[in-house]
Design an enzyme around this catalytic site. Structure first.
Site, PDB file in Angstrom:
ATOM      1  N   ASP A 295       0.684  -1.175   0.107  1.00  0.00           N
ATOM      2  CA  ASP A 295      -0.035   0.068   0.036  1.00  0.00           C
ATOM      3  C   ASP A 295       0.932   1.121   0.090  1.00  0.00           C
ATOM      4  O   ASP A 295       2.054   1.049   0.362  1.00  0.00           O
ATOM      5  CB  ASP A 295      -0.820  -0.063   1.373  1.00  0.00           C
ATOM      6  CG  ASP A 295      -2.221   0.889   1.235  1.00  0.00           C
ATOM      7  OD1 ASP A 295      -2.364   1.396   0.241  1.00  0.00           O
ATOM      8  OD2 ASP A 295      -2.485   1.423   2.236  1.00  0.00           O
ATOM      9  N   TYR A 469      -5.041   4.486  -0.007  1.00  0.00           N
ATOM     10  CA  TYR A 469      -6.097   3.589  -0.241  1.00  0.00           C
ATOM     11  C   TYR A 469      -5.612   2.992  -1.715  1.00  0.00           C
ATOM     12  O   TYR A 469      -6.206   2.849  -2.507  1.00  0.00           O
ATOM     13  CB  TYR A 469      -7.236   4.295  -0.640  1.00  0.00           C
ATOM     14  CG  TYR A 469      -7.957   5.090   0.671  1.00  0.00           C
ATOM     15  CD1 TYR A 469      -7.880   4.601   1.723  1.00  0.00           C
ATOM     16  CD2 TYR A 469      -8.252   6.615   0.464  1.00  0.00           C
ATOM     17  CE1 TYR A 469      -8.304   5.296   2.882  1.00  0.00           C
ATOM     18  CE2 TYR A 469      -8.832   7.330   1.643  1.00  0.00           C
ATOM     19  CZ  TYR A 469      -8.691   6.393   2.636  1.00  0.00           C
ATOM     20  OH  TYR A 469      -9.086   7.340   4.048  1.00  0.00           O
ATOM     21  N   HIS A 470      -4.285   2.282  -1.486  1.00  0.00           N
ATOM     22  CA  HIS A 470      -3.825   1.602  -2.641  1.00  0.00           C
ATOM     23  C   HIS A 470      -3.385   0.285  -2.351  1.00  0.00           C
ATOM     24  O   HIS A 470      -2.344  -0.267  -2.669  1.00  0.00           O
ATOM     25  CB  HIS A 470      -2.697   2.255  -3.161  1.00  0.00           C
ATOM     26  CG  HIS A 470      -2.932   3.822  -3.932  1.00  0.00           C
ATOM     27  ND1 HIS A 470      -1.975   4.795  -3.984  1.00  0.00           N
ATOM     28  CD2 HIS A 470      -4.123   4.456  -4.048  1.00  0.00           C
ATOM     29  CE1 HIS A 470      -2.620   5.842  -4.629  1.00  0.00           C
ATOM     30  NE2 HIS A 470      -3.814   5.748  -4.608  1.00  0.00           N
ATOM     31  N   PRO A 471      -4.360  -0.530  -1.793  1.00  0.00           N
ATOM     32  CA  PRO A 471      -3.994  -1.934  -1.431  1.00  0.00           C
ATOM     33  C   PRO A 471      -3.585  -2.836  -2.825  1.00  0.00           C
ATOM     34  O   PRO A 471      -4.509  -2.470  -3.710  1.00  0.00           O
ATOM     35  CB  PRO A 471      -5.015  -2.540  -0.533  1.00  0.00           C
ATOM     36  CG  PRO A 471      -6.103  -1.617  -1.219  1.00  0.00           C
ATOM     37  CD  PRO A 471      -5.523  -0.385  -1.263  1.00  0.00           C
TER      38      PRO A 471
END
Length: 563
Positions: A295, A469-471
């Site tokens: 992330d 919010y970049h899993p």
């Protein structure tokens, strides 16, 4: 609804909508698209400036959160994922960043054969209609509209940030999605004629006009149906009723970096220990499912503004009403942008070949939920290192598909990750203290000028950092001899026939930028693979690399150096 389809796609998100469109294009295939959420027709989704609303709403997003993160002194971080047509492309910040060319060469080095930049570039171009028109790097006829927002014309702070970057010794770039990512320049967004360009708007709308696509909303996928080591269908629940549908050709999971892991593990595909602990019968022991989770983290670096020119004056009900009315009537004005209209990508130290720190500039000082942090005017940059070493896990905790999985990113768990954050804070302060910002810059709100030592920076970051919010990367693509690879270079799940994963979970490593653009690219390319089409011809184009990257952190000395 029939019981048999050629393809079943789970998840109508950034990847799933692309696949639904491309797999139905010829009219030859019957496709079923399953989505947990509902319609995306809300003004709060479609109006770009309202971006903070859907992300924080139960109706439109899975409101996941992490476990207590050790590297953040036990804090739990918010991890929303789209639960609506368009998935996370309907709730995200609409920032369009492909990533650096070297990110995709890195994918190939990690075992994703054929996924180098020259092979991926044609699919970025096929997806896109860039406002500035087609060139060797940008697409001009694709379904996804991309633009510069309001071209920075409405606020002098956007250009001042770019000027400050140059004064600090960094290059300027006219197009970070083209020849040169590194540097300061205008930021691009997935906004088309003033409206959010989600994959629902760009791809699914046109696909739904075809009779060979069936969309079913409001479902919970329970598991992939297996016949031995072959995927034959999907079991799902709708309004309390459990149903089964069958795929003649393939099942494709496009449920995202959390959802695809959850679906595979509920189906008995994953690490044996995780499955047994959750009470799921092991169908295929695949140790990499849910591992390698990555992330991006970010902080808000905030200053008071000496001039009353920021968006902080637009947060009252009257101003919001006027902005909303103008947007409803014209799809123009402050409602038609995400307000991130200038940005930067820099290297935090010498010896890095390509950037590892990203800036989103915002002419306001506020929280991500849209609330003002203080009275008066201010501006901020969202900033953080983009190439973390830390790796985490996703794991189901029971056989119940309604139970949220356990998510642990293991944030800031390495020595280098901690050093990257120290560099990030110091370099950011130096940039914002350049002469170009003098007429605007007031006091530093946060971190605050007293946050200078390694120890103080470490503590402040742990207390204030948030997920970007970049899993991603939790079902990684890799080579045959990589025991942690979940899918091969065609996105097929290893050891299971007729099953693919196509979403951001298949990234081997997280790219230097936001995830929406590369996720769409992966889906475009995977669609050709699924249909056995010849890949688009590779484009052997030059890419800018800082000429002395081994010896220098930036190209020039700063005009004003701190410390």
């Amino acid at each position: 609804m029939q019981q048999r389809y050629d393809y079943i796609i789970v998840g109508a998100g950034s990847a799933g909508c692309v696949l639904a469109d491309r797999l139905t294009e010829s009219g030859e295939n019957q496709v079923l698209l399953l989505e947990a959420g509902g319609t995306d027709k809300s003004i709060f989704i479609q109006m770009p400036t309202a971006l903070s609303y859907p992300m924080n709403t139960e109706k439109y997003a899975w409101q996941f959160e992490t476990t207590q993160e050790k590297g953040l002194d036990g804090r739990k971080l918010h991890c929303p994922r789209g639960k609506v047509l368009g998935g996370s492309s309907s709730i995200n910040g609409m920032v369009y960043v492909r990533g650096h060319a070297c990110d995709f060469d890195e994918w190939e080095e990690h075992g994703a054969k054929g996924w180098n930049y020259q092979a991926c570039l044609p699919y970025f171009r096929r997806a896109e209609s860039w406002q500035g028109g087609e060139d060797n790097y940008r697409g001009g006829e694709g379904p996804l509209g991309t633009c510069n927002g309001n071209d920075m014309a409405l606020n002098p702070l956007y250009q001042a940030f770019i000027d400050a970057g140059q004064q600090a010794g960094y290059p300027q770039t006219d197009d970070y999605n083209g020849y040169q990512q590194e540097g300061f320049g205008p930021m691009h967004m997935t906004v088309d004629k003033g409206v959010r360009a989600s994959t629902s708007n760009a791809y699914l709308r046109r696909a739904l006009k075809r009779s060979n696509l069936t969309l079913v909303k409001g479902v919970v996928a329970r598991k992939v149906l297996l016949d031995g080591k072959k995927a034959v269908g999907v079991e799902f629940e709708k309004r309390g009723s459990v149903q089964q549908c069958y795929a003649v050709k393939e099942v494709i999971s496009s449920a995202g970096s959390i959802g695809s892991v959850q679906l595979l593990q509920l189906s008995g595909i994953g690490p044996k220990t995780v499955l047994e602990k959750a009470g799921v019968e092991v169908a295929h022991d695949l140790p990499g499912v849910g591992k390698n989770l990555q992330d991006h983290l970010e902080v808000y670096f905030q200053y008071h503004c000496k001039q009353p020119i920021t968006l902080n004056s637009k947060l009252g009900l009257v101003s919001k009403g006027m902005i909303g009315t103008e947007w409803i009537l014209t799809h123009k004005g402050l409602g038609a942008t995400n307000h991130f209209e200038s940005c930067a990508f820099i290297r935090s130290r010498k010896g890095l070949k390509w950037p590892n720190i990203q800036y989103h500039f915002l002419p306001a000082a506020m929280r991500y939920d849209g609330q003002a942090a203080f009275d008066g005017h201010g501006f901020q940059v969202h900033v953080g290192p983009n190439k973390p070493e830390s790796r985490g896990t996703v794991a189901i905790t029971s056989a119940n598909p309604h139970d949220k999985p356990r998510i642990e990113f293991n944030y800031i768990s390495t020595v280098q990750d901690r050093q990257d954050w120290r560099d990030c804070i110091r370099l950011t302060r130096e940039i914002l203290m350049q002469p170009a910002m003098d007429e605007y810059r007031g006091e530093e709100i946060q971190p605050g000028m007293d946050i200078k030592s390694d120890e103080a920076i470490d503590e402040w970051v742990k207390e204030n950092v948030e997920s970007a919010y970049h899993p991603s990367c939790s079902c990684k693509m890799g080579a045959d001899d990589d025991p942690m690879a979940v899918v091969d270079e065609t996105c097929r799940v290893r050891g299971i026939q007729g099953l693919r994963v196509v979403d951001s979970s298949v990234f081997p490593t997280i790219p230097n930028g936001n995830l929406n653009a590369p996720t769409i690219m992966v889906a475009e390319r995977a669609a050709d693979m699924i249909l056995n089409k010849a890949p688009l011809p590779t484009q052997d184009l030059p890419v800018w690399i800082a000429p002395q990257w081994q010896e220098k952190q930036r190209i020039n000395s700063p005009k004003r150096k701190l410390g």
